[in-house]
Enzyme design. Structure first.
Site, mmCIF file in Angstrom:
data_model
loop_
_atom_site.group_PDB
_atom_site.id
_atom_site.type_symbol
_atom_site.label_atom_id
_atom_site.label_comp_id
_atom_site.label_asym_id
_atom_site.label_seq_id
_atom_site.Cartn_x
_atom_site.Cartn_y
_atom_site.Cartn_z
ATOM 1 N N CYS A 75 42.321 33.088 32.189
ATOM 2 C CA CYS A 75 41.246 33.705 31.409
ATOM 3 C C CYS A 75 41.818 34.456 30.218
ATOM 4 C CB CYS A 75 40.436 34.670 32.273
ATOM 5 S SG CYS A 75 39.082 35.442 31.364
ATOM 6 N N SER A 94 34.893 34.845 39.551
ATOM 7 C CA SER A 94 36.236 35.192 40.009
ATOM 8 C C SER A 94 36.226 36.471 40.843
ATOM 9 C CB SER A 94 37.176 35.360 38.819
ATOM 10 O OG SER A 94 37.402 34.113 38.191
ATOM 11 N N ALA A 140 33.417 37.784 26.028
ATOM 12 C CA ALA A 140 34.495 38.651 26.507
ATOM 13 C C ALA A 140 33.935 39.488 27.647
ATOM 14 C CB ALA A 140 35.030 39.529 25.395
ATOM 15 N N ASN A 153 42.458 31.381 39.215
ATOM 16 C CA ASN A 153 42.184 31.601 37.790
ATOM 17 C C ASN A 153 43.352 32.362 37.174
ATOM 18 O OD1 ASN A 153 41.225 32.082 35.251
ATOM 19 N ND2 ASN A 153 39.389 33.184 35.889
#
Length: 306
Positions: A129, A45, A70, A126
């Site tokens: 997330c 991204s 993460a 995106n």
């Protein structure tokens, strides 16, 4: 049999796509995946400005191909994307999908405009997330109105470049979100992003293992959730789907196609090397030959005809 397919006018030699975030950190790594058999590749991204992501540890291998992460979408910003996209174009002619991320609507528009100048074959928005929710609040994909607003502002900036919107499974109705982004102008849907967030604790120290404490689950454990999401989205909208979530074999990819996906993203399963794309392609071809299916497109949505 024919593995080649078209997606929004984009020609792919097979329906497999490298999902964003895995092996997609540089132009050279993207090109390596393309050479190894992916029909198209998706960048990590892209942010407008440098985004550091979360501190280590960021990824935990849970076994069985499952991961909890993460990472926090680290990226060097649009200048890094400009360099790496150009490097990829020097090394490969295959389609390049550009994932984009942002913290607010204005930034989504600015990032989309900047990435559009790099001329990717498709932009993947995106908005789902779960690993940056602590920074920016609830993901846009969790709200019908927010998801639609993000699509509208991005569509204004990207001209004729197709737009796919990456949705979250962490909602009451992913079909409802899918309908909202379709109405807002999305050309395709990518489903699903990681599940969660979840948490793992080191029982010896009683401390969370991930530095961020919480992370998104990916790998085979989430595949049934992805299949259900794809099935429901296919029934809800007319735009095509890129199915993502736990695919590790030809059997898994075929399941996604039959549920309604046109393309199949490979993410966590690619962590051990890009050879997975050639393996899955061979398995799809063997299945189709055994079933006397002439082209892979004939598998799309087959589960809806039974």
């Amino acid at each position: 049999m024919q593995l080649a397919t078209k997606f929004l006018g984009i020609k792919l030699e097979n329906p497999l796509v490298l999902a964003s975030g895995i092996l997609g950190t540089t132009g050279a790594s993207l090109a390596s995946v393309a050479k190894s058999g992916a029909g198209a590749v998706t960048s990590k991204s892209v942010w407008l400005q440098r985004h550091p992501g979360h501190r280590n540890p960021t990824v935990l291998n849970l076994g069985g191909g499952n991961l909890i992460n993460a990472v926090g979408l680290p990226h060097g910003g649009i200048e890094e994307a400009r360099i790496e996209f150009a490097n990829f174009r020097k090394l490969s002619q295959k389609p390049l999908f550009a994932s984009i991320a942002a913290s607010n609507l204005k930034e989504f528009g600015e990032t989309a405009a900047a990435v559009a100048e790099l001329k990717p074959d498709l932009i993947e928005l995106n908005i789902s997330c779960p690993n940056v929710a602590s920074e920016f609040g609830q993901p846009f994909a969790c709200s019908v109105n927010d998801a639609a607003a993000a699509v509208k502002i991005v569509k204004k900036q990207i001209g004729k470049i197709p737009l796919a919107v990456k949705l979250s499974p962490n909602v009451a109705s992913i079909a409802e979100i899918a309908r909202s982004v379709e109405a807002a102008g999305a050309d395709a849907i990518t489903a699903i992003n990681t599940v969660g967030p979840g948490m793992v604790i080191d029982i010896e120290t009683a401390a969370p293992i991930l530095a961020n404490k919480f992370g998104g689950l990916s790998g085979p454990a989430i595949r049934p959730l992805a299949v259900k999401a794809i099935f429901e989205i296919f029934q809800a909208v007319k735009i095509p789907i890129i199915g993502v979530g736990g695919v590790a074999s030809g059997r898994d990819a075929i399941e996604f196609l039959e549920a309604g996906a046109t393309l199949v993203g490979i993410g966590s399963a690619a962590k051990d090397g890009p050879e997975i794309f050639a393996e899955i392609t061979r398995e799809i071809a063997k299945f189709c030959e055994r079933k006397k299916i002439k082209k892979v497109a004939d598998l799309i949505g087959l589960a809806h005809r039974i």
